[in-house]
Design a protein around this motif. Structure first.
Motif, PDB file in Angstrom:
ATOM      1  N   THR A 136       4.009  16.203  -5.218  1.00 47.96           N
ATOM      2  CA  THR A 136       4.535  14.842  -5.421  1.00 47.96           C
ATOM      3  C   THR A 136       6.013  14.885  -5.783  1.00 47.96           C
ATOM      4  N   ILE A 137       6.373  15.807  -6.676  1.00 44.91           N
ATOM      5  CA  ILE A 137       7.773  15.938  -7.096  1.00 44.91           C
ATOM      6  C   ILE A 137       8.650  16.294  -5.899  1.00 44.91           C
ATOM      7  N   ALA A 138       8.171  17.221  -5.065  1.00 48.32           N
ATOM      8  CA  ALA A 138       8.936  17.616  -3.869  1.00 48.32           C
ATOM      9  C   ALA A 138       9.107  16.429  -2.924  1.00 48.32           C
ATOM     10  N   MET A 139       8.085  15.589  -2.797  1.00 53.23           N
ATOM     11  CA  MET A 139       8.186  14.433  -1.912  1.00 53.23           C
ATOM     12  C   MET A 139       9.177  13.407  -2.463  1.00 53.23           C
ATOM     13  N   VAL A 140       9.194  13.209  -3.775  1.00 54.21           N
ATOM     14  CA  VAL A 140      10.166  12.281  -4.375  1.00 54.21           C
ATOM     15  C   VAL A 140      11.586  12.783  -4.111  1.00 54.21           C
ATOM     16  N   LYS A 141      11.812  14.085  -4.292  1.00 52.36           N
ATOM     17  CA  LYS A 141      13.145  14.648  -4.022  1.00 52.36           C
ATOM     18  C   LYS A 141      13.526  14.491  -2.553  1.00 52.36           C
ATOM     19  N   PHE A 142      12.562  14.704  -1.682  1.00 54.35           N
ATOM     20  CA  PHE A 142      12.775  14.546  -0.237  1.00 54.35           C
ATOM     21  C   PHE A 142      13.189  13.106   0.080  1.00 54.35           C
ATOM     22  N   LEU A 143      12.477  12.159  -0.483  1.00 52.65           N
ATOM     23  CA  LEU A 143      12.775  10.750  -0.215  1.00 52.65           C
ATOM     24  C   LEU A 143      14.114  10.335  -0.811  1.00 52.65           C
ATOM     25  N   LEU A 144      14.431  10.843  -1.990  1.00 52.86           N
ATOM     26  CA  LEU A 144      15.718  10.502  -2.611  1.00 52.86           C
ATOM     27  C   LEU A 144      16.896  10.967  -1.763  1.00 52.86           C
ATOM     28  N   GLN A 145      16.670  12.001  -0.952  1.00 52.17           N
ATOM     29  CA  GLN A 145      17.748  12.480  -0.076  1.00 52.17           C
ATOM     30  C   GLN A 145      17.769  11.745   1.264  1.00 52.17           C
ATOM     31  N   LYS A 146      16.868  10.783   1.429  1.00 54.26           N
ATOM     32  CA  LYS A 146      16.798   9.945   2.647  1.00 54.26           C
ATOM     33  C   LYS A 146      16.661  10.793   3.909  1.00 54.26           C
ATOM     34  N   LYS A 147      15.874  11.831   3.812  1.00 52.79           N
ATOM     35  CA  LYS A 147      15.709  12.724   4.968  1.00 52.79           C
ATOM     36  C   LYS A 147      14.818  12.073   6.021  1.00 52.79           C
ATOM     37  N   GLN A 148      15.139  12.364   7.275  1.00 46.96           N
ATOM     38  CA  GLN A 148      14.358  11.918   8.442  1.00 46.96           C
ATOM     39  C   GLN A 148      14.271  10.394   8.537  1.00 46.96           C
ATOM     40  N   LEU A 149      15.396   9.723   8.257  1.00 49.32           N
ATOM     41  CA  LEU A 149      15.449   8.278   8.452  1.00 49.32           C
ATOM     42  C   LEU A 149      15.115   7.959   9.903  1.00 49.32           C
ATOM     43  N   LYS A 150      14.343   6.918  10.114  1.00 44.77           N
ATOM     44  CA  LYS A 150      13.850   6.472  11.427  1.00 44.77           C
ATOM     45  C   LYS A 150      12.689   7.330  11.937  1.00 44.77           C
ATOM     46  N   ASN A 158       0.815  -1.217   0.000  1.00 47.20           N
ATOM     47  CA  ASN A 158       0.000   0.000   0.000  1.00 47.20           C
ATOM     48  C   ASN A 158       0.851   1.270   0.000  1.00 47.20           C
ATOM     49  N   ALA A 159       2.071   1.172  -0.506  1.00 50.06           N
ATOM     50  CA  ALA A 159       2.986   2.322  -0.509  1.00 50.06           C
ATOM     51  C   ALA A 159       2.394   3.505  -1.266  1.00 50.06           C
ATOM     52  N   SER A 160       2.708   4.709  -0.798  1.00 50.73           N
ATOM     53  CA  SER A 160       2.244   5.932  -1.464  1.00 50.73           C
ATOM     54  C   SER A 160       2.813   6.004  -2.880  1.00 50.73           C
ATOM     55  N   GLU A 161       2.155   6.783  -3.707  1.00 54.05           N
ATOM     56  CA  GLU A 161       2.638   6.927  -5.087  1.00 54.05           C
ATOM     57  C   GLU A 161       4.032   7.548  -5.122  1.00 54.05           C
ATOM     58  N   ALA A 162       4.273   8.523  -4.238  1.00 55.95           N
ATOM     59  CA  ALA A 162       5.607   9.156  -4.189  1.00 55.95           C
ATOM     60  C   ALA A 162       6.682   8.119  -3.856  1.00 55.95           C
ATOM     61  N   LEU A 163       6.369   7.220  -2.946  1.00 58.64           N
ATOM     62  CA  LEU A 163       7.349   6.192  -2.577  1.00 58.64           C
ATOM     63  C   LEU A 163       7.555   5.199  -3.720  1.00 58.64           C
TER      64      LEU A 163
END
Length: 196
Positions: free
Chosen positions: A111-125, A52-57
């Motif tokens: 959505t684009i901002a969230m993809v960029k955020f995730l690609l930078q691995k921000k806020q792991l944990k 059920n992962a988000s589209e951004a993920l």
């Protein structure tokens, strides 16, 4: 365009970009551009781990290594400092490449901002999607890339990498690791790393 249709179009665009990869990998009788195969593996593992992962993920998992060969590791010093600089540069590079494709096919800025955020691995944990992405990266590494790496490196280095990988994963990710179809060689090293 329906979400699922647009997601598939994005995957096609990411894969087309990655088809330019001059590096190849053979898998189950087929030769793939290396980063195309990596993207497929990331999507398949995400679908199993978090259906059920988000589209951004889902987008981020597919483009996590987009055009990685354009910035080779040896373009930076071959030491820890050079490695870290290379990884930081790659995160920005992947974000720019993915953003351009997503804009082109009509994705919204959020959505684009969230993809960029995730690609930078921000806020792991702390961020659930960032953590899930990290778990998928680790699972794909352990299932497909760890053993070829381990064979070429001293055991102490391999165990150190396993311990660092394990710490980055969630409990769910760690549990999923132990269910992977790993060889006895890999399982023995993981056991050794966990009990070192």
């Amino acid at each position: 365009m329906a979400t699922s249709d647009r997601l598939l179009v994005a995957f096609q665009h990411f894969d087309e970009a990655n088809k330019q990869d001059p590096n190849t990998e053979d898998f189950e009788g087929t030769t793939y551009p290396k980063e195309v195969l990596y993207g497929i593996r990331m999507t398949e593992r995400l679908n199993k781990f978090a259906p059920n992962a988000s589209e951004a993920l889902q987008l981020t998992a597919r483009c996590q290594h987009i055009c990685r060969w354009e910035i080779p590791r040896d373009s930076y010093e071959m030491n820890r400092e050079g490695y870290l600089r290379w990884r930081q540069e790659l995160k920005k590079f992947h974000g720019e490449k993915a953003s351009a494709i997503l804009k082109e096919i009509g994705y919204d800025e959020e959505t684009i901002a969230m993809v960029k955020f995730l690609l930078q691995k921000k806020q792991l944990k702390k961020n659930e999607d960032t953590q899930t992405l990290e778990d998928i990266i680790c699972l794909v590494f352990l299932e497909f890339y760890f053993e070829p790496f381990a064979i070429k490196h001293p055991e102490d280095k391999t165990i150190d990498i396993l311990q660092k990988t394990w710490k980055k994963m969630s409990l769910k990710g760690q549990e999923a690791t132990l269910k992977l179809p790993l060889s006895k060689f890999s399982l023995d090293l993981i056991t050794k790393a966990l009990h070192a």
